[in-house]
Design an enzyme around this catalytic site. Sequence first.
Site, mmCIF file in Angstrom:
data_model
loop_
_atom_site.group_PDB
_atom_site.id
_atom_site.type_symbol
_atom_site.label_atom_id
_atom_site.label_comp_id
_atom_site.label_asym_id
_atom_site.label_seq_id
_atom_site.Cartn_x
_atom_site.Cartn_y
_atom_site.Cartn_z
ATOM 1 N N SER A 140 32.314 42.321 38.763
ATOM 2 C CA SER A 140 32.283 43.404 39.739
ATOM 3 C C SER A 140 33.717 43.746 40.103
ATOM 4 C CB SER A 140 31.516 42.961 40.985
ATOM 5 O OG SER A 140 31.701 43.858 42.048
ATOM 6 N N TYR A 153 30.444 36.887 48.380
ATOM 7 C CA TYR A 153 30.378 37.548 47.071
ATOM 8 C C TYR A 153 31.739 37.549 46.391
ATOM 9 C CZ TYR A 153 28.463 40.871 43.672
ATOM 10 O OH TYR A 153 28.010 41.481 42.526
#
Length: 239
Positions: A140, A153
């Site tokens: 990501s 995250y």
Amino acid sequence: MNTNTQRNILITGASRGIGKECAIALANPTTHLILHARSADALHDVAQRCQNLGARVSLWPFDLGDVANIQTQVDALVAKVGPIHTLVNNAGIWIEEPFAVGNMDLWDQALDVNLKSVIHLCRYTLSQMPDDGAMMFIASTASKRTYAKGTNYCAAKFGLVGFTGALFEDVRERGIKVCSIFPGVVNTDMHATDPSFDKDKMIQPRDVAQAVVYALNTPHNICPTEIVLQPQKSPKAKV
């Protein structure tokens, strides 16, 4: 057809979103897809679509959060289907909340799935992987930048970048490709209820899948270790 000529491709989190599109994009008569999800029932639709495209399909229902049992699960899988030629690490858990109110039990579970399970899965598939294999990682842009409420995250995704970079150095002489793909905001369930995004301008799951296909099809003498994908136009909806 002699299925021994098929390449075994293991895709984690294959029941929906990016994992589902990766399975469909890689489905053809030369591939044996091993589709992972926590529940076999969740894989029925994507398995059928892949079979319709000529692929052989096996299901691998397993909770990757059970890190202690990954070696046993992988050993049993390899004994059944043979060595994994390509591993697509896609499964993940998204937590977005302020650090001060984080539930550490849930955060540990997310770290287990997003980082520790990936490391263990790579370790135990690598020992059987042919020298022309590949390990793909759906990372990501949160692997490269921090943001508010992203401590859990970002911690996992930053850790994944360090792991994959070092992994490439360890296996590059074997001819094994290691590639991390860094998509910006993707139109998946993660953002399904967020009204601040224009879904048509977001990266689509099939776009990420095409990046996986590209990386796998690069010549043997090169390895695209990182691919960054950003929406061409800002997906922030005008209000």
